[in-house]
Design a protein around this motif. Sequence first.
Motif, PDB file in Angstrom:
ATOM      1  N   LEU A 150     -21.937  36.616   5.898  1.00  0.00           N
ATOM      2  CA  LEU A 150     -20.790  36.696   6.811  1.00  0.00           C
ATOM      3  C   LEU A 150     -20.528  35.348   7.485  1.00  0.00           C
ATOM      4  O   LEU A 150     -19.376  34.979   7.718  1.00  0.00           O
ATOM      5  CB  LEU A 150     -21.021  37.787   7.861  1.00  0.00           C
ATOM      6  N   MET A 151     -21.594  34.623   7.822  1.00  0.00           N
ATOM      7  CA  MET A 151     -21.414  33.299   8.438  1.00  0.00           C
ATOM      8  C   MET A 151     -20.637  32.381   7.502  1.00  0.00           C
ATOM      9  O   MET A 151     -19.718  31.657   7.919  1.00  0.00           O
ATOM     10  CB  MET A 151     -22.777  32.672   8.781  1.00  0.00           C
ATOM     11  N   ARG A 170     -13.545  30.191  -2.025  1.00  0.00           N
ATOM     12  CA  ARG A 170     -12.242  30.863  -2.148  1.00  0.00           C
ATOM     13  C   ARG A 170     -12.175  31.586  -3.505  1.00  0.00           C
ATOM     14  O   ARG A 170     -12.447  30.996  -4.545  1.00  0.00           O
ATOM     15  CB  ARG A 170     -11.147  29.795  -2.080  1.00  0.00           C
ATOM     16  N   ASP A 171     -11.827  32.861  -3.460  1.00  0.00           N
ATOM     17  CA  ASP A 171     -11.623  33.657  -4.683  1.00  0.00           C
ATOM     18  C   ASP A 171     -12.871  33.804  -5.556  1.00  0.00           C
ATOM     19  O   ASP A 171     -12.758  34.034  -6.767  1.00  0.00           O
ATOM     20  CB  ASP A 171     -10.491  33.071  -5.546  1.00  0.00           C
ATOM     21  N   GLN A 172     -14.034  33.619  -4.968  1.00  0.00           N
ATOM     22  CA  GLN A 172     -15.274  33.780  -5.743  1.00  0.00           C
ATOM     23  C   GLN A 172     -16.224  34.675  -4.963  1.00  0.00           C
ATOM     24  O   GLN A 172     -16.150  34.705  -3.735  1.00  0.00           O
ATOM     25  CB  GLN A 172     -15.967  32.418  -5.951  1.00  0.00           C
ATOM     26  N   PRO A 173     -17.125  35.371  -5.649  1.00  0.00           N
ATOM     27  CA  PRO A 173     -18.128  36.130  -4.894  1.00  0.00           C
ATOM     28  C   PRO A 173     -19.077  35.172  -4.165  1.00  0.00           C
ATOM     29  O   PRO A 173     -19.364  34.087  -4.654  1.00  0.00           O
ATOM     30  CB  PRO A 173     -18.875  36.927  -5.977  1.00  0.00           C
ATOM     31  N   THR A 174     -19.526  35.598  -2.990  1.00  0.00           N
ATOM     32  CA  THR A 174     -20.424  34.760  -2.187  1.00  0.00           C
ATOM     33  C   THR A 174     -21.837  34.861  -2.735  1.00  0.00           C
ATOM     34  O   THR A 174     -22.294  35.933  -3.110  1.00  0.00           O
ATOM     35  CB  THR A 174     -20.383  35.231  -0.720  1.00  0.00           C
ATOM     36  N   LYS A 175     -22.491  33.715  -2.793  1.00  0.00           N
ATOM     37  CA  LYS A 175     -23.881  33.664  -3.267  1.00  0.00           C
ATOM     38  C   LYS A 175     -24.811  33.490  -2.070  1.00  0.00           C
ATOM     39  O   LYS A 175     -24.551  32.671  -1.190  1.00  0.00           O
ATOM     40  CB  LYS A 175     -24.035  32.469  -4.213  1.00  0.00           C
ATOM     41  N   VAL A 176     -25.878  34.264  -2.026  1.00  0.00           N
ATOM     42  CA  VAL A 176     -26.884  34.081  -0.962  1.00  0.00           C
ATOM     43  C   VAL A 176     -28.222  33.796  -1.612  1.00  0.00           C
ATOM     44  O   VAL A 176     -28.586  34.434  -2.609  1.00  0.00           O
ATOM     45  CB  VAL A 176     -27.065  35.339  -0.086  1.00  0.00           C
ATOM     46  N   GLN A 177     -28.946  32.855  -1.047  1.00  0.00           N
ATOM     47  CA  GLN A 177     -30.270  32.567  -1.592  1.00  0.00           C
ATOM     48  C   GLN A 177     -31.303  32.570  -0.461  1.00  0.00           C
ATOM     49  O   GLN A 177     -31.033  32.111   0.654  1.00  0.00           O
ATOM     50  CB  GLN A 177     -30.242  31.208  -2.308  1.00  0.00           C
ATOM     51  N   GLN A 223     -39.897  37.882  10.669  1.00  0.00           N
ATOM     52  CA  GLN A 223     -39.876  36.998   9.492  1.00  0.00           C
ATOM     53  C   GLN A 223     -40.752  35.775   9.761  1.00  0.00           C
ATOM     54  O   GLN A 223     -40.671  35.181  10.838  1.00  0.00           O
ATOM     55  CB  GLN A 223     -38.445  36.506   9.220  1.00  0.00           C
ATOM     56  N   PRO A 224     -41.563  35.377   8.787  1.00  0.00           N
ATOM     57  CA  PRO A 224     -42.437  34.222   9.020  1.00  0.00           C
ATOM     58  C   PRO A 224     -41.658  32.898   9.079  1.00  0.00           C
ATOM     59  O   PRO A 224     -40.545  32.804   8.556  1.00  0.00           O
ATOM     60  CB  PRO A 224     -43.372  34.235   7.808  1.00  0.00           C
ATOM     61  N   VAL A 225     -42.272  31.908   9.724  1.00  0.00           N
ATOM     62  CA  VAL A 225     -41.693  30.561   9.817  1.00  0.00           C
ATOM     63  C   VAL A 225     -41.392  30.031   8.416  1.00  0.00           C
ATOM     64  O   VAL A 225     -42.214  30.171   7.517  1.00  0.00           O
ATOM     65  CB  VAL A 225     -42.681  29.607  10.539  1.00  0.00           C
ATOM     66  N   GLY A 226     -40.227  29.460   8.239  1.00  0.00           N
ATOM     67  CA  GLY A 226     -39.855  28.892   6.949  1.00  0.00           C
ATOM     68  C   GLY A 226     -38.930  29.799   6.135  1.00  0.00           C
ATOM     69  O   GLY A 226     -38.382  29.368   5.128  1.00  0.00           O
ATOM     70  N   THR A 227     -38.762  31.044   6.576  1.00  0.00           N
ATOM     71  CA  THR A 227     -37.833  31.940   5.886  1.00  0.00           C
ATOM     72  C   THR A 227     -36.405  31.537   6.244  1.00  0.00           C
ATOM     73  O   THR A 227     -36.046  31.478   7.423  1.00  0.00           O
ATOM     74  CB  THR A 227     -38.049  33.401   6.331  1.00  0.00           C
ATOM     75  N   VAL A 228     -35.612  31.257   5.244  1.00  0.00           N
ATOM     76  CA  VAL A 228     -34.240  30.803   5.484  1.00  0.00           C
ATOM     77  C   VAL A 228     -33.308  31.466   4.472  1.00  0.00           C
ATOM     78  O   VAL A 228     -33.644  31.566   3.290  1.00  0.00           O
ATOM     79  CB  VAL A 228     -34.132  29.258   5.345  1.00  0.00           C
ATOM     80  N   PHE A 229     -32.158  31.946   4.949  1.00  0.00           N
ATOM     81  CA  PHE A 229     -31.120  32.456   4.060  1.00  0.00           C
ATOM     82  C   PHE A 229     -29.924  31.505   4.128  1.00  0.00           C
ATOM     83  O   PHE A 229     -29.459  31.163   5.225  1.00  0.00           O
ATOM     84  CB  PHE A 229     -30.672  33.857   4.482  1.00  0.00           C
ATOM     85  N   ILE A 230     -29.467  31.079   2.973  1.00  0.00           N
ATOM     86  CA  ILE A 230     -28.295  30.204   2.914  1.00  0.00           C
ATOM     87  C   ILE A 230     -27.260  30.863   2.005  1.00  0.00           C
ATOM     88  O   ILE A 230     -27.591  31.281   0.890  1.00  0.00           O
ATOM     89  CB  ILE A 230     -28.659  28.807   2.384  1.00  0.00           C
ATOM     90  N   ALA A 231     -26.051  30.962   2.511  1.00  0.00           N
ATOM     91  CA  ALA A 231     -24.983  31.573   1.719  1.00  0.00           C
ATOM     92  C   ALA A 231     -23.909  30.536   1.425  1.00  0.00           C
ATOM     93  O   ALA A 231     -23.647  29.648   2.234  1.00  0.00           O
ATOM     94  CB  ALA A 231     -24.368  32.744   2.484  1.00  0.00           C
ATOM     95  N   LEU A 232     -23.322  30.671   0.254  1.00  0.00           N
ATOM     96  CA  LEU A 232     -22.227  29.794  -0.152  1.00  0.00           C
ATOM     97  C   LEU A 232     -21.020  30.662  -0.502  1.00  0.00           C
ATOM     98  O   LEU A 232     -21.059  31.430  -1.475  1.00  0.00           O
ATOM     99  CB  LEU A 232     -22.645  28.976  -1.381  1.00  0.00           C
ATOM    100  N   ALA A 233     -19.978  30.562   0.323  1.00  0.00           N
ATOM    101  CA  ALA A 233     -18.733  31.295   0.062  1.00  0.00           C
ATOM    102  C   ALA A 233     -17.730  30.327  -0.554  1.00  0.00           C
ATOM    103  O   ALA A 233     -17.672  29.159  -0.170  1.00  0.00           O
ATOM    104  CB  ALA A 233     -18.169  31.866   1.359  1.00  0.00           C
TER     105      ALA A 233
END
Lengths: 413, 413
Positions: free
Chosen positions: A336-337, A377-384, A365-375
């Motif tokens: 969402l961000m 235009r007109d594409q599905p968003t990827k989260v890793q 969540q332990p230290v170092g856990t990170v979620f990064i999303a890439l949105a």
Amino acid sequence: MQAEIIAVGTEILLGEIVNTNAQYVAKLLARFGIPSFYQTVVGDNPARLTETLALEEKRSDLIFLIGGLGPTPDDLTKQTLAAHLGRKLVTDQAALDKLVAWQKQINKVMPANNLAQAYYLEGGQVLTNEIGLAIGCYLVDADHHYFILPGPPREMLPMVDHQVEAKLAALTGSKQVIVSKMLRFFGIGESLLADKLADLIASQQNPTIATYIKGFEIGVRITARAGNVDTGNTLIAPVAAKVQSRLAGFYTGEGEERNLVQEVVDQLKQQHLTVTAAESLTAGEFQSELASVSGASNIFKGGFVTYSDAVKTQLLRIPAEVIAKHTVVSAPVAELMAEKSREILGADFGLGFTGVAGPDELEGQPVGTVFIALAQRDQPTKVQEFHLAGQRNEIRGRAVYSGFKLLYDRLLK
Amino acid sequence: MQAEIIAVGTEILLGEIVNTNAQYVAKLLARFGIPSFYQTVVGDNPARLTETLALEEKRSDLIFLIGGLGPTPDDLTKQTLAAHLGRKLVTDQAALDKLVAWQKQINKVMPANNLAQAYYLEGGQVLTNEIGLAIGCYLVDADHHYFILPGPPREMLPMVDHQVEAKLAALTGSKQVIVSKMLRFFGIGESLLADKLADLIASQQNPTIATYIKGFEIGVRITARAGNVDTGNTLIAPVAAKVQSRLAGFYTGEGEERNLVQEVVDQLKQQHLTVTAAESLTAGEFQSELASVSGASNIFKGGFVTYSDAVKTQLLRIPAEVIAKHTVVSAPVAELMAEKSREILGADFGLGFTGVAGPDELEGQPVGTVFIALAQRDQPTKVQEFHLAGQRNEIRGRAVYSGFKLLYDRLLK
């Protein structure tokens, strides 16, 4: 031919200055492919300098003596080398004239030891000093070549660039050129990377392979010696291809002086695309890195630092219930961000960063856990999801670079 | 007691990095009054390192070996010294546990040579690594004392400060203790600062005064030798007071390991106040710096990166006419950025940053022109104009620190 660098100066031994001159000369030697196995620092002390010279003459034939050419009584480098080699010191008329003119200009009486600045070793060649008064000297004595250079970097650097380099080119016959290529990688540790190239590194001759930490990236430099640049490049090409294919997925571009951030900005510019971000743990570092590249205003207009949950809801309209349900360190919040920041500012890409920088864990969540999303235009968003090592600001920096890597891979697709 | 420093690393011989570690250790030796007549650099080569050790053992009894403790196969410093002295390498359990935990955190398989980072020489003492994985070692062998330290400065420095220094104090008999105090300043050049202290520096004996560049701040370290800590502090106090009064207005706090950002975060915490920002040329760097301090979430909830004019209007509701009338690099725009960001997020303080980072001038304003505004709840907004020197990212960084200084001065009022 084998070289050694002696820096002469008690101020280096006392830690008052850092020995940047050695680095400058070392780089020059590396460019010429002249091996250099030792560097030494010795004080302004004739006995210890003589001892060091005697040792180095046994193992090397090209000796750089840097520093101790000034007007004070403890500047004795030329005098010590002259005594050691049994040569006289002679005065260079042009340097003497310059000294006299300078003294006249400042209207002071010249202290006698000032004259030493115009000395060089008999049989040697004068290296003129463009900036200061102390001249350098190049001398061949039996099997040894000596370069005597002034200590202040602003005097030494131009002497090296304008006089020493040409003499080294002549000395090395310069039948050979050094050609190198730096490939950069991110997302793999240096030791694991070295493992993957172990057999190539072990069997290297020409070209050679070496790895370097370059900020958050790791550089693999492939260096060839050849009769000309084209032959050098031909030697490098198959090795570079092998390195790249073994480390596919981690590649972040080519070039010693570049980095992943510049690659991303260049790609965005070329493709006429824009990017924004909403940052939690990284708190603006991704955006600040974008703006570190000049011309970033073409591809970046602004974005959000949403550190607290409430600000995520206020500025990005992320429903509080989503945060409550999944916790703030979660894939749905990162998603969402990324999406909301992109939508609000009408950018082509939006990135969302949320995670635990530490020192304490967060939301279980332990230290170092990170979620990064890439949105996009007109594409599905990827989260890793990432599990990054290190302390607070290392984790934040790695998260920023991981975001750049996600975007880079998408841009190259 | 007489010391030598050996830096081990082919990357230094190739001129890829400068040997700042030697300077750091040399300074420490100087503070303890331990003579050091040589520094050497040798590559990651066991034969040449052994030869160097043999030479140095003849002339010195305190030997620093720095670098070559990492996980790659060419990191062989401990192994070489162990073979040279006929000692075994043993594994430190705590370091091994840390290695294993780190591998687990990043979810990757550990390459075998990683284990070498947990080795130390049998009979020696482990020097723990606060930052990285490779431990150091202190060893007494016959008449020689060896300190083995990691090469990366960010790992070596804390090891020297927190472990080596105490051992040297014990070694030197330490009838005398070294007491020091670091005062930090911002907004004044190092040479102007040195000018203002010239007579104090010229007449120094005990305590001594030395200046250091610490990021964007300048540190003035006052060091006394005394029979005990109290006497040392008594010697330091009047000198510190003099230094501080001569540099009033530039003071940014005390402490070697701290910086202005931490001072600001601590003050905000203590006073239960919050801060936000709207950043143009700095593009999130001020906010990212805030979040670099752990616990920042108490005083910082989020903010804005408003790089383009349009985003300043969209997110901060700054009227386009104001920008058109005054240009974006102006006091009124900085003022509105500070005020609007503060109002929107309900923070106690809001900062606005706008200016010309370069390389090109903007809106007729030369590179380095920066306006920074500080808005505070129920107080008039302050705007200050700066003309900062340096290249793009130096100007951006100085602008960020100038913002912190404005806020720091307000917080101390």
